[in-house]
Design an enzyme around this catalytic site. Structure first.
Site, mmCIF file in Angstrom:
data_model
loop_
_atom_site.group_PDB
_atom_site.id
_atom_site.type_symbol
_atom_site.label_atom_id
_atom_site.label_comp_id
_atom_site.label_asym_id
_atom_site.label_seq_id
_atom_site.Cartn_x
_atom_site.Cartn_y
_atom_site.Cartn_z
ATOM 1 N N LYS A 78 0.852 -1.198 0.000
ATOM 2 C CA LYS A 78 0.000 0.000 0.000
ATOM 3 C C LYS A 78 0.885 1.244 0.000
ATOM 4 O O LYS A 78 1.935 1.262 0.655
ATOM 5 C CB LYS A 78 -0.891 -0.035 1.246
ATOM 6 N N SER A 153 -9.704 1.945 3.194
ATOM 7 C CA SER A 153 -8.864 2.704 2.297
ATOM 8 C C SER A 153 -7.879 1.863 1.477
ATOM 9 O O SER A 153 -7.394 2.341 0.456
ATOM 10 C CB SER A 153 -8.056 3.728 3.108
ATOM 11 N N SER A 177 -9.733 -0.412 7.348
ATOM 12 C CA SER A 177 -9.167 -0.204 6.007
ATOM 13 C C SER A 177 -8.521 -1.433 5.374
ATOM 14 O O SER A 177 -8.192 -1.405 4.193
ATOM 15 C CB SER A 177 -8.151 0.939 6.036
#
Lengths: 482, 480
Positions: A78, A153, A177
């Site tokens: 990420k 997210s 997330s």
């Protein structure tokens, strides 16, 4: 079956037998990304050259008789986790050109374990959001339905794993997330206990809630990736020493005798009926496998969301204050004086949702409001922790849906509060610092449903056992990506 | 109406740890700008602070030396504000649970010993330094100092005169130096002072409106600024004016204070607990260990100098008030076993030299070895004590060894009897009037004649010897 479709434990087995090599695996992965990611949009950056070089090195090491737990295995990261020499943008214009001079501890550990970093994945800006729509840099779609969001997210990591662009990926989870996008994309996502994984190099959103964790298509792979990244780190004083575990141990031992609590507040209003039914159907099967199941209550749950948004925004307002245009990151071209430089750089560099949370966080910490908001939220935090402590005196794990709904459509949640409600079943876990996993338990309307297992602190092993049982009883779920 | 000042001080002292408070960068002063930094002290995205245990230890040591209670549980907090010298846009400090509380310092005033209370001593990180370009335009930032550990020592408003504030600061500085917690160099910024002052009629037990004073770069500036501010506020009250609660800046050149910002403009720092650092839990055992390792404190050393070295109380007090000076003194005494002689040098030439050259004892260009060497030359009769003082001045200016100076400048004492006798005879021959006076009973004339010998020999004559030779020669004349 193509090489890019293999899971990690399968890849390790064929790599060890010499049936393939890392270069072949990496080439297959990159080819698939080239083919699919134009549509999916999971990656912000793919490091083809670096990945192939690392794959060659991994093959050389293997030929020399060396071994390492993830030798030659491709992984995606990420884009809020720092990678030395590679841009780490947090999907924000503010950090669009930020190149960290150091690796996050998890990246360092992955490299030491022989992993190949394929690229950096899209996300909501600074991890604030539940759909990846807040990325300032790219749109990521749900591989199951391109009109739907991948969740957030960590939407890029979830979509990349779901679309077989990479076998495993790292995400971060502050209020859901990892788990919520895992649920939306039909993959496994694990949020470890707070302190289990070093946060060093994770660009902070809300420091007391953030944890890095794995995405995978199999529970086994998630456990293996956790093996690599977990452990005390002297660079993170909130990481906890002496808790090292081998998470694959006993994962297939079955769940006979486990006590499962179903917190009734997690099945109430706002949870769509097909999601509830899908989760409860799986719970029935677990009961059939010898687990003891009982309804329970976590009475302070209804205050969790409010407390979460106060605490996380307060911390965010402070954590994001360093992006002032002075040393790195976006700086406005024109400004009158110092204050104007700050105001313009931050106005231009941050997106709407990030600004909203900075303002909210600044407000709740301001003198005159501190006691009414921030201090009260800390008290609620304690009450929620107590709720869980009491429940875990009786149960080994708690089970709930991960998200109240399946993946929603782009633009569907136009009101921020509606979007915040998408996290209502995941945020209490972060508030209490507990581990939780989302594992697919079936489909509703052709879209994956995630089942959340919440465990005691540092008891990821039990979560993984239960999740494995769910996986065994769900059958393979895989999106048909064209 | 008579007025009195109510004064409280906030003192920041940089701790003498080798590395910074949250990373392993050096704390060394100076260095090329931005060379003592790393991703952690620069607050780069994703980095985390890890508390330096030594910094906690030093803060506790200071707290113990200042008679504080040490908190068994304390925590770090974030103080949020934007400024280019603060790379995270928050300072990690301590808010409601400081490491040390409720201490005191004793000062010796004209009216006797007075206790000045200490509210708290807390731990925090230093910020960087802005360097404003001379031609205006832009400013540059040096982050070398960012993350150097600091303690902030907050006193109760117990001082009533600028002199008491000066005595408190002097005492505090010597305690921090003795405990080796800080080197307290104001010119390097390792000791910084802010002060609060309000004024009220003598006998009143309520406080007036307080004013905070900043930009105080020396103890003298603190004293002067307080003196000025006391008069300003007393005058204003006499004239029936309201005192504004504000921060004022001391203008050293003009010798006045100037308003910087009012209370309304004060920052809202939005303090909250630092989530990246776990609370500081201190056990009794560790506190006792730190306590037992506290070096000798100034008042203990003073007693020892009086008792064991036989120094007068006044000398002992002056020398021990300054850690570096007392260290210098002790080193000399180790090399030369006559404390009183050394004390005479320190109380006389050294203090005078420090004052004239405006230097601190820590940066004396003369080493204890050199001073002892000088004294030994006096003892050996190589030079007289008055020549010795001249040599000392040259040493202070050049740092050279005394024997080199004596040789270069030909200052060695003349002790050759033949040569001295011929000079004495020459003086007697050239000054018949004085000789006559002496022989006529004017004893004083002898001094003049000896002075003439000194002049002839440029002060290098062995005074004892000329004395004897002169007496001898004059008595020969009187017998004739």
């Amino acid at each position: 079956m193509e090489l890019y479709e293999y899971s990690v434990y399968e890849l390790i087995s064929i790599l060890e037998k010499g049936e393939t090599n890392s270069v072949e695996v990496t080439e297959s992965i990159i080819e698939n990304i080239d083919k699919r990611d134009g549509d999916i949009g999971a990656f912000l950056y793919v490091d083809k050259e670096g990945a192939l070089k690392a794959a060659e090195e991994a093959d050389r090491l293997r030929r020399d008789g060396k071994s390492a737990p993830f030798l030659g295995i491709p992984v995606a990261i990420k884009d809020n986790i720092c990678t030395e020499g590679t841009k780490t943008t947090c999907a924000s214009k503010m950090l669009e050109n930020f190149v960290p001079p150091y690796d996050a501890t998890v990246v360092k550990k992955l490299k030491e374990a022989g992993a190949i970093i394929v690229g950096k994945t899209n996300m909501d800006e600074f991890a604030m959001g539940s759909s990846t729509e807040n990325s300032a840099l790219k749109k990521t779609v749900n591989p199951w339905d391109f009109d739907r969001v991948p969740g957030g997210s960590s939407g890029g990591s979830a979509a990349a794993v779901a679309a077989s662009e990479v076998p495993v990926a790292l995400g971060s989870d502050t209020g859901g997330s990892i788990r919520q996008p895992a649920s939306f994309c039909g993959v496994v996502g694990l949020k470890p206990t707070y302190g289990r994984v070093s946060r060093y190099g994770l660009v902070a959103f809300a420091s007391s809630l953030d944890q890095i964790g794995p995405f995978a298509r199999d529970v086994e792979d998630a456990a293996m990736l956790l093996n690599v990244i977990a452990g005390y780190d002297k660079m993170d004083s909130t990481s906890v020493p002496g808790r090292e575990n081998y998470f694959l141990d006993g994962i297939k031992d079955g769940i006979k005798g486990f006590k499962i609590g179903l917190p009734k507040e997690y099945y109430g209003e706002g949870v769509s009926s097909d999601v509830r039914e899908s989760v409860l159907a799986m719970v029935k099967r677990l009961e059939g496998l010898g687990a003891f199941v009982e309804e329970t209550s976590l009475p302070y749950s209804e205050y969790a969301l409010a407390a979460y948004y106060i605490i996380s925004s307060a911390e965010a307002s402070s954590n994001l204050a360093r992006y002032d245009g002075i040393r790195y990151g976006h700086r406005a071209d024109k400004f009158d004086d110092l204050i104007d430089l700050y105001a313009r750089s931050r106005s231009e560099g941050f997106g709407k949702e990030v600004k909203r949370r900075i303002m909210l966080g600044t407000y709740v910490l301001s003198s005159g409001y501190y006691d009414a908001y921030y201090k009260k939220a800390l008290k609620v935090r304690t009450l929620i922790k107590n709720d869980f402590d009491r429940a875990f005196e009786k149960y080994d794990v708690l089970i709930s849906p991960t998200s109240p709904t399946v993946a929603f459509k782009f633009g569907e949640k136009s009101n921020p509060l509606e979007m915040y409600l998408a996290d209502i079943l995941t945020v209490p876990v972060n508030i209490a610092g507990l581990p939780a996993i989302s594992v697919p338990c079936g489909l509703a309307g052709g879209l994956p449903v995630g089942l959340q297992v919440i465990g005691k602190p540092f008891d990821e092993k039990t979560l993984l056992k239960i999740a494995y049982a769910v996986q065994e009883n769900t059958g393979k779920l895989k999106p048909e990506v064209k | 109406m008579e007025f009195e000042a109510v004064i409280g001080l906030e003192v920041h002292a940089e701790l003498l740890t080798e590395s910074k408070i949250f990373c392993s960068c050096t704390t060394e002063f100076g260095g090329e700008p931005n060379t003592h930094c790393c991703p952690v002290c620069l607050g780069l995205p994703g980095t985390l602070p890890v508390l330096n245990k030594k910094a906690v230890e030093y803060a506790i040591r200071a707290g113990l030396a200042l008679n504080c209670n040490i908190a068994r549980f304390s925590k770090m907090d974030r103080k949020n504000y934007f400024y280019p010298d603060l790379p995270k846009a928050y300072q990690i400090s301590q808010y409601d649970l400081p490491l040390c509380r409720d201490g005191y310092v004793e000062i010796e005033t004209e009216d006797g010993i007075k206790k000045i209370g200490i509210i708290r001593v807390h731990l925090e990180e230093d910020a960087g330094k802005l360097i404003h370009e001379e031609n205006g335009g832009s400013s540059l930032v040096d982050y070398n100092r960012t993350g150097v550990p600091l303690i902030e020592i907050v006193s109760y408003p117990d001082m009533r005169t600028p002199e008491e504030a000066r005595l408190y600061l002097t005492k505090l500085k010597s305690i921090l130096e003795y405990t080796e917690v800080s080197d307290c160099k104001m010119q390097e910024g390792s000791l910084r002072v802010d002060t609060n002052i309000s004024v009220r009629p003598v006998g009143s037990d309520t406080f007036g409106t307080k004013v905070e004073l900043k930009n105080l770069n020396s103890f003298r500036a603190v004293y002067k600024a307080l003196e000025y501010e006391f008069k300003r506020q007393a005058e204003a009250i006499k004239n029936g004016e309201e005192i504004t609660q504000e921060t004022r800046r001391w203008d050293e050149n003009k010798g006045i204070t100037i308003s910087m910002r009012s209370k309304e403009e004060a920052h809202d720092y939005r303090y909250f607990p630092e989530p990246d650092i776990v609370p500081i839990v201190v056990g009794d055992e560790w506190i006792e260990e730190i306590r037992s390792n506290i070096p000798e404190l100034p008042h203990q050393k003073k007693e020892r100098f009086i008792k064991d070295l036989g120094l007068p109380a006044y000398d002992a007090g002056v020398i021990t008030a300054d850690k570096a000076l007392s260290d210098f003194f002790e080193k000399c005494v180790e090399l030369y076993d006559n404390p009183k002689t050394i004390s005479n040098w320190v109380m006389g030439e050294i203090l005078r030299g420090m004052k004239e050259a405006e230097i601190e004892a820590s940066s004396l260009p003369i080493s204890p070895e050199q001073l002892v060497m000088l004294q030994k030359m006096v003892d050996a009769g190589t030079i007289s004590i008055s020549i010795g003082k001249k040599v000392f001045d040259t040493m202070l200016k050049t740092g050279k060894n005394p024997n080199d100076i004596v040789e270069e400048e030909g200052l060695a004492q003349i002790s050759d009897e033949g040569s001295l006798r011929s000079t004495v005879l020459k003086v007697i021959e050239n000054n018949p009037k004085s000789v006559e006076d002496f022989l006529g009973g004017k004893e004083k004339a002898m001094g003049f004649l000896i002075g003439q010998v000194m002049k002839e020999t440029k002060g290098k004559a062995n005074p004892q010897m000329i004395n004897e030779i002169m007496k001898e020669e004059l008595s020969k004349l009187s017998k004739n």
